[in-house]
Design an enzyme around this catalytic site. Structure first.
Site, mmCIF file in Angstrom:
data_model
loop_
_atom_site.group_PDB
_atom_site.id
_atom_site.type_symbol
_atom_site.label_atom_id
_atom_site.label_comp_id
_atom_site.label_asym_id
_atom_site.label_seq_id
_atom_site.Cartn_x
_atom_site.Cartn_y
_atom_site.Cartn_z
ATOM 1 N N PHE A 206 67.724 -45.442 32.948
ATOM 2 C CA PHE A 206 67.313 -46.820 32.667
ATOM 3 C C PHE A 206 68.491 -47.762 32.805
ATOM 4 C CE2 PHE A 206 63.307 -45.838 30.498
ATOM 5 C CZ PHE A 206 63.517 -44.538 30.036
ATOM 6 N N ASP A 207 68.221 -48.941 33.337
ATOM 7 C CA ASP A 207 69.157 -50.040 33.205
ATOM 8 C C ASP A 207 68.991 -50.555 31.776
ATOM 9 O OD1 ASP A 207 68.984 -53.459 34.306
ATOM 10 O OD2 ASP A 207 70.748 -52.317 33.680
ATOM 11 N N GLY A 208 69.918 -51.357 31.320
ATOM 12 C CA GLY A 208 69.880 -51.846 29.936
ATOM 13 C C GLY A 208 69.172 -53.182 29.799
#
Lengths: 366, 261
Positions: A206-208
């Protein structure tokens, strides 16, 4: 990971060795039992529902071209003529196979539990194409017992009816609609080449910002620049970020992970999660980690790139799926063979990105 | 004693080719409420009547001399209703309903009048009536208050496949045959329209059986000439949420036996 490795690492909490040896005995007994011939799909309220569209599960490029160039009637005609020819796998295929591998391991450990992944095919296709899709599912031995062929109607109502936890489609319009209804969703793209991924361990990256977290910090960056962003994040280090559209999905993954930990499988857990963010470990990263901790969510590996491109690190990680809100990163990941999905959420969708600038200071925050 | 009266306000349909649909008095009218002028108010079947009319209009647009139209007859199923014949006729004409004929029968002989009028689909709000008709070989479906909220621009027919219903248990050979014949006719009507913007939509819902069950349903319908528009395989999930999105005008199940709204 072999048992030897896990014994030498420091584990906080449970005694892995003791549980591990007990577990392996039970495990051996379970493996000797023949697998249940007819598995029933779990009830929607108990399971984790992953909805996929036909074009991400299978490769339907040729047929899509026919539809675009020659229209619906020709498209249907072609599909019916080729009804017994299975489609080849699409970008979501290995992800779905990995979900099934996790299910198999969950069933071994918890035979009575319905807390499993449930993959549902939700497609706009007419039922005319249905037979070819069913034949293909059977050919690839996928365990998909639920599907909706909506004949052109919007799938959103059905997504809600099935308590969908994640929706993957190649159509950004539908993904956008789903996000608007509070359903975690992402547009999946097909990389030119797909790197090999694990068949036994599900890996999700996941990106943040604007994926797990809201886009609030991203907004600061876009409005006031990088320095202000760092300042702001440091100042608000202890204030948790608001949640983003994929937080719920990370949460359900964490729930399943705990089930494996309870049976001694922490080190070789069949589910592994990654945070791949352009935040920097030195400054803005702390707020991200603290937020996760406050939410009671664990992430197995957090990679703070401080603005460096994500493609190479993802190529090392080999996730089955990677979520990012910025097309720049989605494309970068796909170029290096990672199945990357775009989450069309937040400020990044409205403000054009500053692409192609080498200077780290002014490059996009993610 | 059954009597049949034509509605002179409505052009009569071709006997051989029309698809005859019988709707009970209690479904068409809200039998309890009668206003001063001896006119009944309309009941749950209104959207259905409107949509059948809509399909007819679209069929005639495609082909002005089309004979395979829906022919709606209103049937009474109780002696008390049978005696209200003039009010029924007046109310029907007052509301401008496209009812071709009236069959005034009682609970003892309404089945006979269904047969006499070559009814291919019997619609009622009474479960017992539906069951009796099915057992005598007339495909039936139940209408209920949910039907009142169905769309009136597209006839939505939902075929519910439930693995728990044995194909031969509830339905006789004759009823299975008449069910198939009705489906075939609907399929023929569907064929007259294209993929988009059709006034008739066929949907399959497979409740308990898996995808292979849905697969064989698609194939057997195809062999009857019915092209299905939408298909939902529920894998044991409850039907309620899906049906509330689909909003069918009526549900038909395997042998057209016991049905729910």
């Amino acid at each position: 990971m072999s048992l030897n490795n896990s014994q030498t690492l420091t584990i906080s909490g449970q005694d892995v060795v003791k549980n591990g040896s007990q577990h392996s005995l039970e495990d051996a007994n379970t493996l000797l039992k023949p697998s249940t011939p007819s598995k029933k799909p779990p009830k929607p309220e108990n399971s984790i529902t992953i909805a996929v569209s036909s074009r991400v599960l299978f490769n339907m490029e040729k047929e899509q071209q026919i539809f675009e160039q020659q229209g619906m009637e020709e498209y249907i005609k072609y599909q019916v003529e080729h009804e017994t020819e299975p489609f080849s796998p699409g970008p979501a295929f290995s992800f779905v196979k990995a979900l099934e591998a996790v299910n198999t391991q969950l069933r071994d450990l918890y035979p009575e539990s319905e807390e499993l992944f449930d993959v549902v095919l939700i497609t706009n296709n007419h039922a005319y194409v249905g037979l070819r899709l069913i034949n293909t599912i059977n050919h690839h031995q996928l365990f998909i017992e639920r599907f909706c062929m909506t004949g052109g109607n919007s799938p959103i109502g059905y997504l809600k009816a099935y308590n969908t936890n994640l929706y993957l489609s190649s159509d950004p319009v539908k993904v956008h609609e789903a996000l608007g209804e509070g359903i975690a969703a992402a547009t999946m793209f097909t990389p030119d080449k797909m790197t090999e991924v694990s068949e036994t361990q599900l890996r999700v990256a996941f990106d943040g910002d604007a994926v797990l977290f809201s886009d609030e910090s991203e907004q600061i960056y876009k409005a006031h620049g990088l320095d202000k962003f760092f300042e702001h994040e440091k100042a608000h280090e202890n204030k948790p970020l608001d949640h983003g559209p994929l937080k719920g999905f990370l949460e359900v993954l964490g729930k399943l992970q705990k089930k494996f930990y309870a049976k001694g499988q922490r080190m070789d857990c069949p589910i592994r999660t990654y945070l791949v963010t352009a935040r920097s470990a030195a400054s803005s990263g702390a707020r991200a980690l603290k937020t996760l901790r406050l939410w009671g969510l664990e992430i197995d590996e957090a990679l703070f790139l401080a603005g460096a491109p994500k493609g190479p690190i993802l190529e090392k990680i080999r996730p089955h799926i990677f979520f990012d809100d910025q097309m720049f990163h989605v494309e970068g990941a796909a170029e290096m063979g990672t199945v990357a999905c775009h989450v069309p959420y937040g400020i990044a969708q409205r403000v054009p990105e500053k692409k192609g600038l080498k200077d780290k200071e002014v490059s996009s925050i993610k | 004693m059954v009597s049949t009266v034509q509605n002179s306000d409505v052009k009569q349909k071709n006997e051989d080719q029309a698809v005859v649909v019988a709707v009970t008095f209690a479904a068409v009218f809200d039998a309890e409420a009668e206003d001063d002028r001896d006119v009944y108010r309309l009941g749950v079947a209104l959207p259905l009547l409107q949509v059948l009319q809509r399909v007819n209009e679209r069929l005639l647009e495609e082909n002005p001399v089309e004979h395979q139209l829906f022919d709606i007859i209103l049937i009474t199923t109780e002696t008390r209703q049978q005696q209200q014949s003039s009010s029924i006729i007046t109310s029907t004409r007052h509301h401008g309903l496209e009812v071709g004929r009236f069959c005034f029968s009682s609970e003892d002989d309404f089945i006979e009048s269904l047969a006499q009028n070559n009814v291919q689909l019997f619609l009622t709000t009474d479960g017992n009536e539906a069951l009796r008709a099915t057992q005598q070989g007339v495909p039936s479906a139940l209408l209920d208050k949910n039907s009142a909220s169905c769309p009136s621009d597209q006839l939505r027919v939902v075929l519910c496949q439930d693995a728990t219903i044995q194909p031969d248990a509830d339905s006789s050979g004759a009823s299975k045959k008449s069910a198939q014949s009705f489906l075939t006719r609907l399929g023929q009507i569907r064929q007259k329209f294209g993929m988009f913007n059709s006034p008739l939509c066929f949907t399959i819902v497979t409740s308990c059986g898996g995808k292979d069950s849905c697969c064989s349903a698609l194939k057997s319908l195809r062999s009857l000439g019915v092209s299905v528009d939408e298909a939902y395989c529920l894998g044991g999930a409850p039907r309620g949420p899906i049906l509330s999105i689909l909003r069918p005008h009526f549900l038909l199940s395997d042998g057209f036996s016991q049905l729910e709204g």
